[in-house]
Design an enzyme around this catalytic site. Structure first.
Site, PDB file in Angstrom:
ATOM      1  N   TYR A  22      15.967  -4.718  12.591  1.00  0.00           N
ATOM      2  CA  TYR A  22      16.614  -6.012  12.325  1.00  0.00           C
ATOM      3  C   TYR A  22      15.655  -7.204  12.308  1.00  0.00           C
ATOM      4  CZ  TYR A  22      20.757  -3.167  13.146  1.00  0.00           C
ATOM      5  OH  TYR A  22      21.706  -2.173  13.057  1.00  0.00           O
ATOM      6  N   HIS A  97      24.992  -6.810   5.150  1.00  0.00           N
ATOM      7  CA  HIS A  97      24.293  -6.034   6.189  1.00  0.00           C
ATOM      8  C   HIS A  97      22.796  -6.262   6.085  1.00  0.00           C
ATOM      9  CE1 HIS A  97      27.955  -4.220   7.449  1.00  0.00           C
ATOM     10  NE2 HIS A  97      28.264  -4.128   6.171  1.00  0.00           N
TER      11      HIS A  97
HETATM   12  C1  DQA Z   1      24.565  -3.897  10.574  1.00  0.00           C
HETATM   13  C2  DQA Z   1      24.627  -2.386  10.335  1.00  0.00           C
HETATM   14  C3  DQA Z   1      25.625  -1.738  11.281  1.00  0.00           C
HETATM   15  O1  DQA Z   1      25.661  -0.340  11.049  1.00  0.00           O
HETATM   16  C4  DQA Z   1      25.218  -1.977  12.717  1.00  0.00           C
HETATM   17  O2  DQA Z   1      26.166  -1.429  13.601  1.00  0.00           O
HETATM   18  C5  DQA Z   1      24.974  -3.414  13.017  1.00  0.00           C
HETATM   19  C6  DQA Z   1      24.262  -4.219  12.016  1.00  0.00           C
HETATM   20  C7  DQA Z   1      23.491  -4.553   9.698  1.00  0.00           C
HETATM   21  O3  DQA Z   1      23.565  -5.761   9.519  1.00  0.00           O
HETATM   22  O4  DQA Z   1      22.571  -3.889   9.233  1.00  0.00           O
HETATM   23  O5  DQA Z   1      25.297  -3.910  14.072  1.00  0.00           O
HETATM   24  O6  DQA Z   1      25.818  -4.459  10.212  1.00  0.00           O
END
Ligand code: DQA
Length: 140
Positions: A22, A97
């Site tokens: 992230y 995402h």
């Molecule tokens: C997410 C992807 C999801 O699978 C994960 O549970 C997240 C972040 C993303 O932004 O990549 O919390 O939504």
């Protein structure tokens, strides 16, 4: 144009959470950048780790905002209720995402939310939010 970003569970930990996936920027710092980049928008942000709070916010936002960007985090893959709430409102919602969920575990490849959104932007890091805002800039 008033735009609301809704972030779901554990997205308050961006910058320290699984930085290999992230990134190292907090959402607050990224939010400052996008606010500067889109001065024509009035952008607000709401984060919650609680499913019902996200649903309440979607209902409220329908009256207040012209567009919504949702990253429901893990609720994306589990929450019929958030999907229903998006289906129930008129305001256009873009699903976002940070990571490329299609390249991760199988359970992340299921979305209860995407079918009710205008579209999904997946895998561009935090710039997935930027791209969603670009969409609203182009089509508003
Ligand atoms: C997410 C992807 C999801 O699978 C994960 O549970 C997240 C972040 C993303 O932004 O990549 O919390 O939504």
């Amino acid at each position: 144009m008033k735009i609301l970003i809704i972030n779901g569970p554990s997205l308050n930990l961006l910058g320290t959470r699984e930085t290999n996936i992230y990134g190292e920027l907090s959402f607050e710092d990224y939010f400052d950048e996008i606010e500067q980049h889109f001065p024509e928008f009035e952008i607000s942000c709401f984060q919650s780790n609680i499913e019902g709070e996200i649903i309440d916010k979607l209902h409220e936002a329908d009256l207040e905002f012209n567009a919504i960007i949702v990253n429901a985090g893990a609720y994306t893959h589990t929450s019929v209720a958030i999907g229903d709430a998006i289906q129930a409102i008129d305001t256009p919602v873009v699903d976002v995402h940070i990571s490329n969920v299609m390249a991760r575990e199988d359970f992340r490849q299921v979305s209860y939310i995407a079918p009710y959104c205008v579209g999904s932007i997946i895998g561009f890091g935090l710039d997935s939010y930027y791209l969603a805002l670009e969409y609203f800039r182009k089509f508003s």
